[in-house]
Enzyme design. Structure first.
Site, PDB file in Angstrom:
ATOM      1  N   CYS A   1      47.161  41.717  42.248  1.00  0.00           N
ATOM      2  CA  CYS A   1      47.337  42.885  41.396  1.00  0.00           C
ATOM      3  C   CYS A   1      47.674  42.407  39.988  1.00  0.00           C
ATOM      4  CB  CYS A   1      48.444  43.763  41.969  1.00  0.00           C
ATOM      5  SG  CYS A   1      48.584  45.390  41.182  1.00  0.00           S
ATOM      6  N   HIS A   2      47.765  43.330  39.055  1.00  0.00           N
ATOM      7  CA  HIS A   2      48.082  42.995  37.672  1.00  0.00           C
ATOM      8  C   HIS A   2      49.554  43.242  37.338  1.00  0.00           C
ATOM      9  CE1 HIS A   2      43.723  43.717  37.510  1.00  0.00           C
ATOM     10  NE2 HIS A   2      43.996  44.894  38.015  1.00  0.00           N
TER      11      HIS A   2
END
Length: 442
Positions: free
Chosen positions: A168-169
């Site tokens: 994920c970011h």
């Protein structure tokens, strides 16, 4: 030459970020194998990467495939960035059908009724990927970027038999984002994050050895006196003691406290952007139409390495130079000891030539583990529903979803699930020949 297969390569901008990053890894030759079900978008990405290869001076080999299994054959790394059903019709359906029941959403791609049905559409597809991978690249590492992160990663590991990490970011940008929003210095930070995807917790944050949380909380209380974009997260930090990694618009629908038809004033109070994902999709489509030529046909296209973890994982494995990530992995051995073993947790992981080694976290503060478990309950039942085709599991997953359960009755939740199964039609074929104990055949 290590082969990197990109599934969903028609996501041209994201392919530029992740594969462009890989082009900038020094002294390693790669083959990029591109696959997408949309041949036009696939060609766009092939053109874009070919231009980028020239401007970066990369020696990478680029090939687009029309056969998924051949794209996967011999791959060492498989990057997943698909969206099953797309914006139209499936995302629109995930928003519009619940609205008929008075159930409103912001993003609807991770949890909530929208996230649940996105999982049901996507898990069978990625398990088909796993079958192909077992045949043609059984030792490949599957780097999953597709939401819902926890359910897809969990399904691939538990039922696909493929070594998988979810990426994920939100972890790598969390601390800097928080401090910048409060006009605080971001130099010399040390932080620790753990929990589940989109609901991981900033457990520690220090600067030159000093705990920053007291000053963070003081400034956050002051900022809450005026409207801003992080009001839900600041409220959660005030009530539960810790800052959460993912945005306020996401977290507004992961909890039962913020989007409530009985209390419409909460939408204004916490500045909650209902239907936000719909607007983003429309804006993204318009923006892509405006920028397509500049990205796809630009012979002077350039790239700088992004904060995405994908290329850093590949580089660490290829060079044996260790790198730390926040990865989504199965909670095997109770990495987070007060969360279930079947859960997918987001924890610090060390990456080197031996692969991805998650670190032991121990107990989360009990209130944080409790919040995580409310989401994990739905995630685990959603995986069961997708794998078994059991319509009752769909109902049960929805009945345990915090936001849905806070708004609707049991009977209405079951009816809503039936309506969504019917509305999604051929996207959910596993449920149309079956009937739940309280539902109807779609």
């Amino acid at each position: 030459m290590a082969k990197i297969t990109f599934l969903g390569a028609g996501s041209t901008v994201f392919a530029k970020n992740v594969l462009g990053d890989c082009m900038l890894i020094p002294d390693i030759d790669f083959e990029f194998a591109l696959f997408d079900i949309d041949p036009e978008r696939l060609k766009d990405s092939e053109n874009m990467l070919t231009n980028l290869k020239k401007t970066t001076g990369s020696s990478v080999q680029i090939r687009a495939y029309s056969d998924r299994k051949e794209a996967l054959r011999g791959a060492k790394y498989v990057i997943n960035a698909i969206q099953v059903g797309g914006y139209d019709p499936c995302t629109i359906t995930d928003f519009e059908v619940p609205k008929k029941y008075g159930l409103r959403q912001t993003i609807a791609d991770t949890l909530g009724i929208g996230g649940l049905f996105r999982s049901l559409r996507t898990i069978p597809v990625v398990l088909d990927f796993a079958k192909d991978m077992q045949e043609v690249c059984p030792d490949a590492l599957f780097l999953n970027y597709t939401n819902p992160m926890a359910t897809i990663t969990g399904a691939m590991i538990r039922y696909g038999g493929i070594q998988t990490v979810g990426l994920c970011h939100s972890v790598q940008v969390c601390a800097d984002h928080l401090l910048k929003s409060l006009n605080m210095d971001t130099s010399n930070l040390q932080w620790k994050i753990a929990g589940i995807n989109h609901m991981a917790w900033l457990l520690e944050i220090t600067q030159d050895g000093k705990d920053l949380y007291p000053e963070i909380k003081r400034r956050a209380r002051e900022k809450q006196k005026e409207k801003h974009d992080d009001m839900v997260r600041f409220e959660l930090m005030e009530r539960f003691g810790y800052y959460v990694t993912e945005s306020s618009e996401h977290n507004a629908e992961y909890h039962p406290y913020f989007i409530k038809s009985r209390y419409p004033e909460l939408i204004e109070k916490f500045n909650i952007p209902l239907d936000e994902y719909i607007r983003r999709c429309i804006n993204q489509i318009d923006r892509w139409n405006d920028m397509r030529d500049e990205v796809v046909h630009n012979h002077n296209l350039t790239h700088e390495r992004t904060h995405e973890y994908g290329s850093h994982i590949i580089e660490a494995i290829e060079t044996n130079h260790p790198f730390k990530i926040g990865g989504n992995v199965l909670n095997t051995g109770r990495l987070i000891s007060n969360l279930p073993e079947k859960a997918v947790v987001e924890v610090p992981c060390l990456v080197d030539r031996s692969g991805i080694s998650p670190t032991y976290v121990g107990d989360l503060p009990e209130q944080l583990a409790a919040l995580n478990r409310t989401n994990i309950n739905t995630q685990l039942l959603t995986i069961e529903a997708a794998v078994t085709g059991d319509r009752d599991k769909v109902y049960q997953a929805a009945l345990l979803d915090p936001h849905t359960a806070s708004e609707l009755s049991i009977d209405d939740i079951v009816k809503l699930c039936d309506d969504l199964i019917e509305a999604h039609g051929h996207w959910l074929p596993q449920f149309h020949s079956k009937i739940g104990t309280r539902g109807r055949i779609g």
